[in-house]
Design a protein around this motif. Structure first.
Motif, PDB file in Angstrom:
ATOM      1  N   PRO A   1       3.426   4.392   1.788  1.00 42.37           N
ATOM      2  CA  PRO A   1       4.252   3.251   1.375  1.00 42.37           C
ATOM      3  C   PRO A   1       4.986   3.587   0.080  1.00 42.37           C
ATOM      4  CG  PRO A   1       1.956   2.834   0.862  1.00 42.37           C
ATOM      5  CD  PRO A   1       1.991   4.111   1.641  1.00 42.37           C
ATOM      6  N   ILE A   2       6.214   3.095  -0.046  1.00 44.14           N
ATOM      7  CA  ILE A   2       6.945   3.283  -1.304  1.00 44.14           C
ATOM      8  C   ILE A   2       6.245   2.502  -2.407  1.00 44.14           C
ATOM      9  CG2 ILE A   2       9.142   2.916  -2.479  1.00 44.14           C
ATOM     10  CD1 ILE A   2      10.524   3.176   0.196  1.00 44.14           C
ATOM     11  N   ASP A   3       5.760   1.321  -2.054  1.00 42.90           N
ATOM     12  CA  ASP A   3       5.063   0.499  -3.042  1.00 42.90           C
ATOM     13  C   ASP A   3       4.052  -0.386  -2.324  1.00 42.90           C
ATOM     14  OD1 ASP A   3       4.419  -0.469  -5.560  1.00 42.90           O
ATOM     15  OD2 ASP A   3       5.929  -2.053  -5.502  1.00 42.90           O
ATOM     16  N   LYS A   4       2.928  -0.588  -2.978  1.00 42.26           N
ATOM     17  CA  LYS A   4       1.894  -1.488  -2.469  1.00 42.26           C
ATOM     18  C   LYS A   4       1.342  -2.283  -3.645  1.00 42.26           C
ATOM     19  CE  LYS A   4      -2.838  -1.669  -0.789  1.00 42.26           C
ATOM     20  NZ  LYS A   4      -4.052  -0.895  -0.401  1.00 42.26           N
ATOM     21  N   ARG A   5       1.227  -3.591  -3.464  1.00 41.74           N
ATOM     22  CA  ARG A   5       0.716  -4.446  -4.528  1.00 41.74           C
ATOM     23  C   ARG A   5      -0.359  -5.356  -3.976  1.00 41.74           C
ATOM     24  NH1 ARG A   5       5.287  -5.551  -8.928  1.00 41.74           N
ATOM     25  NH2 ARG A   5       6.453  -3.616  -8.647  1.00 41.74           N
ATOM     26  N   MET A   6      -1.375  -5.574  -4.787  1.00 35.66           N
ATOM     27  CA  MET A   6      -2.435  -6.516  -4.428  1.00 35.66           C
ATOM     28  C   MET A   6      -2.556  -7.534  -5.558  1.00 35.66           C
ATOM     29  SD  MET A   6      -6.440  -5.845  -3.433  1.00 35.66           S
ATOM     30  CE  MET A   6      -5.970  -4.948  -1.953  1.00 35.66           C
ATOM     31  N   TYR A   7      -2.534  -8.808  -5.191  1.00 31.88           N
ATOM     32  CA  TYR A   7      -2.526  -9.886  -6.179  1.00 31.88           C
ATOM     33  C   TYR A   7      -3.885 -10.581  -6.213  1.00 31.88           C
ATOM     34  CZ  TYR A   7       2.510  -9.169  -5.930  1.00 31.88           C
ATOM     35  OH  TYR A   7       3.775  -8.624  -5.960  1.00 31.88           O
ATOM     36  N   LYS A   8      -4.246 -11.028  -7.407  1.00 32.91           N
ATOM     37  CA  LYS A   8      -5.511 -11.740  -7.598  1.00 32.91           C
ATOM     38  C   LYS A   8      -5.224 -13.191  -7.979  1.00 32.91           C
ATOM     39  CE  LYS A   8      -8.080  -7.665  -9.172  1.00 32.91           C
ATOM     40  NZ  LYS A   8      -8.886  -7.068 -10.270  1.00 32.91           N
TER      41      LYS A   8
ATOM     42  N   VAL B   1       0.604  -9.264   3.736  1.00 32.59           N
ATOM     43  CA  VAL B   1      -0.593  -9.493   4.553  1.00 32.59           C
ATOM     44  C   VAL B   1      -1.697  -9.942   3.609  1.00 32.59           C
ATOM     45  CG1 VAL B   1      -2.253  -8.519   6.175  1.00 32.59           C
ATOM     46  CG2 VAL B   1       0.095  -7.672   6.162  1.00 32.59           C
ATOM     47  N   GLY B   2      -2.090 -11.201   3.692  1.00 33.63           N
ATOM     48  CA  GLY B   2      -3.107 -11.711   2.787  1.00 33.63           C
ATOM     49  C   GLY B   2      -2.642 -11.637   1.338  1.00 33.63           C
ATOM     50  N   ARG B   3      -3.410 -10.967   0.493  1.00 34.11           N
ATOM     51  CA  ARG B   3      -3.058 -10.817  -0.926  1.00 34.11           C
ATOM     52  C   ARG B   3      -2.231  -9.564  -1.189  1.00 34.11           C
ATOM     53  NH1 ARG B   3      -5.983 -14.459  -3.759  1.00 34.11           N
ATOM     54  NH2 ARG B   3      -7.857 -15.298  -2.767  1.00 34.11           N
ATOM     55  N   GLU B   4      -1.891  -8.831  -0.143  1.00 36.99           N
ATOM     56  CA  GLU B   4      -1.219  -7.551  -0.295  1.00 36.99           C
ATOM     57  C   GLU B   4       0.252  -7.653   0.074  1.00 36.99           C
ATOM     58  OE1 GLU B   4      -3.455  -5.020   2.238  1.00 36.99           O
ATOM     59  OE2 GLU B   4      -5.322  -5.302   1.151  1.00 36.99           O
ATOM     60  N   LEU B   5       1.067  -6.814  -0.590  1.00 39.56           N
ATOM     61  CA  LEU B   5       2.507  -6.732  -0.333  1.00 39.56           C
ATOM     62  C   LEU B   5       2.872  -5.262  -0.176  1.00 39.56           C
ATOM     63  CD1 LEU B   5       5.084  -8.641  -0.281  1.00 39.56           C
ATOM     64  CD2 LEU B   5       5.496  -7.842  -2.611  1.00 39.56           C
ATOM     65  N   TYR B   6       3.520  -4.921   0.934  1.00 39.35           N
ATOM     66  CA  TYR B   6       3.862  -3.531   1.241  1.00 39.35           C
ATOM     67  C   TYR B   6       5.371  -3.348   1.301  1.00 39.35           C
ATOM     68  CZ  TYR B   6      -1.040  -2.895   2.541  1.00 39.35           C
ATOM     69  OH  TYR B   6      -2.409  -2.831   2.527  1.00 39.35           O
ATOM     70  N   PHE B   7       5.813  -2.147   0.911  1.00 35.44           N
ATOM     71  CA  PHE B   7       7.225  -1.789   0.923  1.00 35.44           C
ATOM     72  C   PHE B   7       7.342  -0.383   1.502  1.00 35.44           C
ATOM     73  CE2 PHE B   7      11.080  -0.134  -1.317  1.00 35.44           C
ATOM     74  CZ  PHE B   7      12.009  -1.024  -0.771  1.00 35.44           C
ATOM     75  N   TYR B   8       8.022  -0.251   2.660  1.00 34.91           N
ATOM     76  CA  TYR B   8       8.124   1.016   3.376  1.00 34.91           C
ATOM     77  C   TYR B   8       9.578   1.359   3.673  1.00 34.91           C
ATOM     78  CZ  TYR B   8       3.113   1.270   4.704  1.00 34.91           C
ATOM     79  OH  TYR B   8       1.737   1.376   4.693  1.00 34.91           O
ATOM     80  N   ILE B   9       9.812   2.652   3.952  1.00 38.37           N
ATOM     81  CA  ILE B   9      11.044   3.053   4.632  1.00 38.37           C
ATOM     82  C   ILE B   9      10.900   2.622   6.085  1.00 38.37           C
ATOM     83  CG2 ILE B   9      12.441   5.002   5.417  1.00 38.37           C
ATOM     84  CD1 ILE B   9      11.638   6.517   2.916  1.00 38.37           C
TER      85      ILE B   9
END
Length: 638
Positions: free
Chosen positions: A90-97, A69-77
């Motif tokens: 979330p298992i992992d969440k990343r935000m990119y610049k 979603v936008g600059r964000e990446l989510y990883f869930y069960i």
């Protein structure tokens, strides 16, 4: 709100719909989004995408979901229809610049409960290999953007391989990578390996192994999406120039092509048995193409704007046994589309490469009972609508008894070096696939069209004859502004490339479709969400606006369209059956970007960042008591 199938149209979002197998229900507690559940401001952002993988967790809940979603990446069960989603964990969440994720794909072969391999493509051209379980980033490919500077449009692991993956860019180029190789510190130099009509394949000149292994240049404009065949041997590419091109992947040979009715192709998918390909795009249509005959066998009209995703439903696709011997699973066929199926069983797994093969055999010559064949596929578009379609035996087998011999039309053979040069790229044990031998050779004659076209097999459903047909579309950037394609007019035809009047396509609907035509345009509200429709659909002077589109960069020149229209590349509207959807429902406020069929549900997502789960009939499970409209962020129960 009007009941299902009623004649009154509203702008409210549907939370359930009915097909012949039962009622599909939106599970509001199973909605995935950003933790704050606030709708994302999608202006100027790349499309929301969703990827699934099963990690074979012993607890029985091994499904994992990734979405951007936008600059964000989510990883869930992913709990699906079993339990409500817990967005706080979330298992992992990343935000990119400086860049945004545009697409991603899991490798199902290497996935375990402790580790997964996730490829992520970015708007600036880079590709990242990451492990969201270990929260590690192993490698970044094209880091300095020396290979390609344009946006990544599609990334896929090569089926059957733990190390090879393919990346497409908006430059119209694809690159084959090996995760074990590094990218050089200088711009790669290439050597021509294979060349054909509107495509070329180059190898990277290097003394040591380096990425990319291969560079494919396909068509003109962006390569919007590609899809591997179920057996991994063929590759279907949907391009902005409006062409579908199908290649033998290992041999880099062009198997066949198809031209859109208007504008670019945006999405493509294979049937679970590999016999048919469905493509959608800026003509607002879904087009069904036969792999064995290399020709368009049907078109579907239901969307009011550009079609963004098409997908087959492997669980609903079926064949009712008509008698005969069972055959071996295969995705390559020696017979024509009129060969009958005796038995078919599609895997319910989520892995594209593993849920693919079907048991197919020719009809027993001593058995005269017909076999009922039904392929179910779906589509979503920028008009915020979900459409479900049935491709039935009256479309697949228009000639009975089966007397027509098989012919291949529009099969192009590339004049190029031997395929053994390509096979050197795939060392033993790396790709896990045999070399492709294409049987599509020699001169071919076009297939004759039936005098009377078969009708679509659909449930009674209100239709829109006045707005029927493929449409001229406003040019969009590849990041997807919300202005979108149309339904009012279709394509350039004869003299000087004039536009087919919508009345022609409306007549086509009345002639070919079995759906009720009692609902007309004047019965519908005039005020619609304009950004979800094309110029021709919302404008009073659509002819003037459509003529302006003829000079736009997203529209092929009139000469090219006039040459292909009426040929096997692009049949006229009246020359092929016109399908109408079983279901056509508005299910979101913003344009839809995801449609995935799973065993017990289907998953959709819109540009606001909401990933929705729709339970199949009888699969509501533990969430059956959650049907409370107050819990829904948008919509009411139908």
């Amino acid at each position: 709100m009007a009941a299902e199938g009623g004649g009154k149209e509203t702008n409210e979002i549907k939370t359930q719909f009915t097909t012949r197998e039962g009622v599909y229900k939106l599970l509001t507690h199973s909605e995935y989004s950003r933790p704050n559940r606030v709708p994302f401001n999608s202006q100027g952002s790349n499309p929301v995408r969703v990827s699934f993988v099963n990690v074979n967790d012993q607890s029985g809940n091994g499904d994992r979901i990734c979405f951007n979603v936008g600059r964000e990446l989510y990883f869930y069960i992913y709990k699906g229809v079993k339990k409500a989603a817990d967005l706080s964990k979330p298992i992992d969440k990343r935000m990119y610049k400086g860049t945004q994720p545009t697409c991603h794909d899991f490798n199902p072969l290497t996935a375990t409960a402790e580790s997964v391999s996730l490829l992520v493509g970015f708007s600036a051209g880079q590709v990242q290999l990451t492990d969201p379980i270990k929260k590690e980033t192993s490698k970044l490919f094209n880091e300095e953007r020396l290979i390609d500077k344009s946006r990544v449009t599609c990334v896929r692991w090569v089926p059957g391989s733990e190390s090879l993956f393919l990346v497409a860019h908006s430059s119209g180029t694809m690159y084959l990578y090996n995760v074990e190789n590094t990218c050089g510190t200088a711009v790669p130099h290439y050597q021509l390996l294979k060349q054909g009509e509107n495509y070329a394949v180059h190898t990277c000149k290097s003394k040591s192994g380096r990425n990319p292994l291969l560079r494919w240049t396909v068509g003109e404009g962006a390569l919007n999406e590609f899809a591997f065949s179920p057996d991994g041997k063929f590759l279907a590419c949907a391009s902005q120039d409006g062409y579908l091109r199908v290649f033998g992947f290992d041999a880099a040979e062009l198997h066949g092509t198809m031209k859109s009715y208007f504008g670019g192709l945006l999405c493509v998918c294979w049937s679970p048995d590999g016999r048919y390909i469905v493509a959608g795009g800026e003509d607002d249509l879904v087009t069904v193409w036969s792999f064995s005959d290399c020709r368009v066998i049907a078109r579907g009209h239901g969307h009011k704007s550009w079609v963004s995703v098409v997908a087959f439903d492997h669980c609903t696709t079926s064949v009712e046994d008509g008698g005969g011997a069972s055959g071996e699973p295969t995705a390559e066929f020696s017979g024509s589309d009129e060969d009958f199926y005796d038995h078919i069983h599609f895997s319910a797994g989520r892995d594209r490469a593993n849920s693919t093969h079907s048991q197919i055999s020719k009809r027993n010559s001593t058995d005269s009972r017909p076999v009922s064949v039904t392929y179910r596929f779906g589509s979503v578009g920028q008009d915020t609508q979900l459409c479900l379609w049935d491709l039935t035996e009256d479309i697949l087998f228009p000639h009975l008894p089966l007397s027509r011999t098989r012919t291949h039309t529009n099969v192009m053979n590339a004049s190029s070096p031997s395929a053994t040069a390509v096979n050197a790229i795939f060392p033993s044990g790396t790709n896990g696939k045999d070399n492709v031998s294409n049987s599509s050779t020699g001169a071919n004659t076009p297939n004759s069209l039936p005098g009377t076209l078969p009708r679509s097999n659909s449930l009674p459903q209100a239709s829109n004859p006045a707005g029927s047909g493929g449409g001229a579309s406003t040019p969009n950037s590849h990041t997807g502004s919300s202005s979108s394609g149309s339904t009012a007019a279709a394509v350039v035809t004869s003299k000087g490339g004039g536009i087919i009047d919508s009345a022609l396509i409306a007549a086509g609907v009345g002639k070919f479709a079995t759906l009720s035509l009692h609902e007309t345009r004047k019965d519908r509200p005039e005020k619609e969400h304009k950004r979800m429709h094309s110029v021709g659909h919302i404008g009073s002077k659509s002819g003037d606006k459509l003529s302006q589109l003829g000079n736009s960069r997203t529209t092929p020149n009139k000469g090219d369209m006039a040459k292909t229209l009426g040929t096997t590349l692009c049949p006229r509207m009246e020359e092929v059956p016109l399908l109408e959807p079983l279901v056509c429902k508005k299910i979101a406020h913003e344009r839809l970007t995801v449609l995935i069929f799973l065993e017990d549900c289907l998953v959709t997502a819109c540009q606001e960042g909401f990933v929705c789960t729709w339970a199949r009939p009888g699969k509501v499970g533990l969430l059956s008591s959650q049907n409370n409209p107050a819990n829904s962020p948008s919509g009411t129960v139908v």
